[in-house]
Scaffold this motif. Structure first.
Motif, PDB file in Angstrom:
ATOM      1  N   GLY A 256       0.784  -1.232   0.000  1.00  0.00           N
ATOM      2  CA  GLY A 256       0.000   0.000   0.000  1.00  0.00           C
ATOM      3  C   GLY A 256       0.811   1.274   0.000  1.00  0.00           C
ATOM      4  O   GLY A 256       0.250   2.355  -0.176  1.00  0.00           O
ATOM      5  N   ASP A 257       2.141   1.188   0.186  1.00  0.00           N
ATOM      6  CA  ASP A 257       2.942   2.407   0.137  1.00  0.00           C
ATOM      7  C   ASP A 257       3.022   2.972  -1.273  1.00  0.00           C
ATOM      8  O   ASP A 257       3.543   4.079  -1.477  1.00  0.00           O
ATOM      9  CB  ASP A 257       4.352   2.137   0.676  1.00  0.00           C
ATOM     10  CG  ASP A 257       5.127   1.160  -0.207  1.00  0.00           C
ATOM     11  OD1 ASP A 257       4.541   0.137  -0.595  1.00  0.00           O
ATOM     12  OD2 ASP A 257       6.304   1.431  -0.500  1.00  0.00           O
ATOM     13  N   ARG A 258       2.510   2.236  -2.255  1.00  0.00           N
ATOM     14  CA  ARG A 258       2.408   2.783  -3.610  1.00  0.00           C
ATOM     15  C   ARG A 258       1.522   4.024  -3.620  1.00  0.00           C
ATOM     16  O   ARG A 258       1.711   4.934  -4.427  1.00  0.00           O
ATOM     17  CB  ARG A 258       1.799   1.739  -4.552  1.00  0.00           C
ATOM     18  CG  ARG A 258       2.612   0.479  -4.711  1.00  0.00           C
ATOM     19  CD  ARG A 258       1.812  -0.611  -5.426  1.00  0.00           C
ATOM     20  NE  ARG A 258       1.460  -0.218  -6.783  1.00  0.00           N
ATOM     21  CZ  ARG A 258       0.223   0.023  -7.181  1.00  0.00           C
ATOM     22  NH1 ARG A 258      -0.789  -0.054  -6.334  1.00  0.00           N
ATOM     23  NH2 ARG A 258      -0.009   0.358  -8.438  1.00  0.00           N
ATOM     24  N   ILE A 259       0.533   4.056  -2.731  1.00  0.00           N
ATOM     25  CA  ILE A 259      -0.413   5.169  -2.632  1.00  0.00           C
ATOM     26  C   ILE A 259      -0.026   5.974  -1.397  1.00  0.00           C
ATOM     27  O   ILE A 259      -0.321   5.577  -0.272  1.00  0.00           O
ATOM     28  CB  ILE A 259      -1.865   4.660  -2.526  1.00  0.00           C
ATOM     29  CG1 ILE A 259      -2.126   3.562  -3.567  1.00  0.00           C
ATOM     30  CG2 ILE A 259      -2.831   5.802  -2.675  1.00  0.00           C
ATOM     31  CD1 ILE A 259      -1.912   4.020  -4.998  1.00  0.00           C
ATOM     32  N   ALA A 264      -3.613  10.858  -3.870  1.00  0.00           N
ATOM     33  CA  ALA A 264      -3.165   9.821  -4.795  1.00  0.00           C
ATOM     34  C   ALA A 264      -4.198   8.695  -4.890  1.00  0.00           C
ATOM     35  O   ALA A 264      -4.428   8.139  -5.967  1.00  0.00           O
ATOM     36  CB  ALA A 264      -1.822   9.267  -4.343  1.00  0.00           C
ATOM     37  N   PHE A 265      -4.824   8.371  -3.760  1.00  0.00           N
ATOM     38  CA  PHE A 265      -5.863   7.342  -3.761  1.00  0.00           C
ATOM     39  C   PHE A 265      -7.061   7.800  -4.588  1.00  0.00           C
ATOM     40  O   PHE A 265      -7.638   7.020  -5.351  1.00  0.00           O
ATOM     41  CB  PHE A 265      -6.284   7.036  -2.328  1.00  0.00           C
ATOM     42  CG  PHE A 265      -7.389   6.017  -2.219  1.00  0.00           C
ATOM     43  CD1 PHE A 265      -7.185   4.701  -2.590  1.00  0.00           C
ATOM     44  CD2 PHE A 265      -8.639   6.381  -1.743  1.00  0.00           C
ATOM     45  CE1 PHE A 265      -8.212   3.763  -2.499  1.00  0.00           C
ATOM     46  CE2 PHE A 265      -9.659   5.460  -1.642  1.00  0.00           C
ATOM     47  CZ  PHE A 265      -9.443   4.145  -2.019  1.00  0.00           C
ATOM     48  N   CYS A 272     -10.719  12.350  -8.728  1.00  0.00           N
ATOM     49  CA  CYS A 272     -10.173  13.690  -8.537  1.00  0.00           C
ATOM     50  C   CYS A 272     -10.433  14.510  -9.799  1.00  0.00           C
ATOM     51  O   CYS A 272     -10.254  14.022 -10.911  1.00  0.00           O
ATOM     52  CB  CYS A 272      -8.679  13.628  -8.240  1.00  0.00           C
ATOM     53  SG  CYS A 272      -7.679  13.021  -9.600  1.00  0.00           S
ATOM     54  N   PRO A 273     -10.869  15.761  -9.656  1.00  0.00           N
ATOM     55  CA  PRO A 273     -11.079  16.602 -10.846  1.00  0.00           C
ATOM     56  C   PRO A 273      -9.749  16.951 -11.494  1.00  0.00           C
ATOM     57  O   PRO A 273      -8.739  17.144 -10.813  1.00  0.00           O
ATOM     58  CB  PRO A 273     -11.779  17.841 -10.276  1.00  0.00           C
ATOM     59  CG  PRO A 273     -11.380  17.879  -8.839  1.00  0.00           C
ATOM     60  CD  PRO A 273     -11.220  16.459  -8.409  1.00  0.00           C
ATOM     61  N   ILE A 274      -9.745  17.026 -12.823  1.00  0.00           N
ATOM     62  CA  ILE A 274      -8.529  17.313 -13.576  1.00  0.00           C
ATOM     63  C   ILE A 274      -8.511  18.795 -13.954  1.00  0.00           C
ATOM     64  O   ILE A 274      -9.483  19.295 -14.526  1.00  0.00           O
ATOM     65  CB  ILE A 274      -8.467  16.457 -14.855  1.00  0.00           C
ATOM     66  CG1 ILE A 274      -8.556  14.973 -14.507  1.00  0.00           C
ATOM     67  CG2 ILE A 274      -7.200  16.753 -15.638  1.00  0.00           C
ATOM     68  CD1 ILE A 274      -7.425  14.476 -13.649  1.00  0.00           C
TER      69      ILE A 274
END
Length: 359
Positions: A256-259, A264-265, A272-274
């Motif tokens: 889970g440290d990837r996130i 980021a999640f 998330c709005p771009i």
């Protein structure tokens, strides 16, 4: 990581993965192309690739395509040997491939250059813990449910062409009673007439549906148990059941440290709005990327909350009064829910800890 931090003697390896063989290309620390090698997709081939790369200098990282499919074996092998593995996306078809062409060495070089430029930085999923068990169970359950639904559709479509008497007998029944009645039909191998064949086929489909129903129930029970053991706090959140929790855990993976943050999640889940601003115009657009299964899971949880969760109902009423559409409100709620659920994800072993254990 950028080329400024590297020396010419350093080596970056890019790998284009396939079912039976992998193609690798090495670059030096300044971006010069060194060598290429094709190896079989076996443990012996992985060992050959590693020895070949080490012979060229200090290997900084391996950029591997398809770490969740054809490249998963190589990624596991490299992690066991304490090597840094970076997940690399395949090059776009229209722009980069139109200019550079398409071949396995070209794709492998593209992977290495992504790592060298620092555009690829994500560690691949470890796929060696409890979350991988969840993923496998969910794959089996989802396919069983899909096959079960298709079987019911086929059974009802077949029943439409049955005789009037048989249709009058069966069409008024509920789904489960229909399947039970059809499963009781005797199997006749002779199939002397269309009516006999109809009863035979309805019986075969009904018994298939019952078998798939039992299989799906067993897998759902196992999935619930494993999800409860992996993330009990996630299941305590309002509107989050075992299926939704499992989908979110699978999106994150075992390491889970990837996130590294709730933002980021949210990006991983596509909620998330771009930014889409220019000049004096400031606006955001809808994010259509990310893990669409995780996005769907958040949507289902939001729908439940909009119906039964009082704070959510109050929020919906307030935003509706402000002129927001239901679709816009749901998008906002999915972003808020991602922030809440991120902090309920279970702690996992970091990639560095896994590399230390592998060493």
């Amino acid at each position: 990581m950028t080329s400024i931090a590297l020396e010419r003697s350093d080596v970056i390896v890019g790998v284009d993965t396939h079912k039976d063989q992998h193609v690798a290309v090495t670059l030096d620390g300044l971006g010069g192309r060194l060598e290429q090698r094709c190896v079989p997709a076996t443990n012996d081939g992985y060992a050959e690739l590693l020895a070949w790369a080490d012979a060229q200098g200090r290997v900084v990282a391996f950029g591997v395509e398809g770490t969740g499919s054809y490249g998963i074996g190589l990624a596991r092998f490299l992690r066991r040997h304490a090597r840094r593995v970076i997940e690399v996306s395949r090059p776009p078809r229209k722009d980069q491939r139109r200019a550079a062409g398409k071949s396995d060495p070209v794709d492998a070089e593209h992977a290495a250059r992504q790592v060298l430029a620092g555009t690829a930085t994500v560690a691949p999923k470890a796929s060696d813990g409890d979350i991988e068990t969840l993923r496998l169970l969910k794959v089996a359950r989802d396919t069983a449910v899909k096959a079960q639904s298709q079987t019911m559709v086929t059974l009802k479509a077949t029943l439409v062409t049955a005789s009037d008497d048989l249709r009058a007998e069966l069409e008024a029944l509920s789904n489960f009673k229909l399947v039970t009645a059809c499963a009781a039909f005797d199997s006749d191998d002779e199939l002397a007439c269309p009516d006999t064949a109809m009863r035979h086929v309805l019986g075969v489909l009904a018994r298939r549906w019952l078998a798939l129903h039992a299989e799906a129930k067993t897998l759902a029970r196992q999935l619930t148990q494993r999800t409860q053991a992996a993330a009990p706090q996630l299941l305590d959140a309002f509107g989050v059941g075992p299926d939704i929790a499992a989908e979110l855990l699978i999106a994150v993976g075992d390491n889970g440290d990837r996130i590294r943050s709730e933002a980021a999640f949210a990006k991983l889940c596509g909620v998330c709005p771009i930014p889409a601003s220019s000049g004096k115009t400031t606006r955001h657009r809808l994010n259509r990327g990310g893990n669409r299964q995780a996005n769907s899971a958040l949507f289902r949880a939001v729908v439940v909350r909009m119906r039964w969760h009082e704070p959510t109902r109050t929020y919906v009423a307030r935003r509706t009064a402000e002129g927001k559409s239901k679709r816009e409100i749901i998008r906002c709620l999915k972003r808020y829910l991602a922030r809440e659920l991120y902090h309920l994800l279970p702690p996992t072993q970091t990639t560095d800890e896994r590399l230390h254990l592998a060493a």
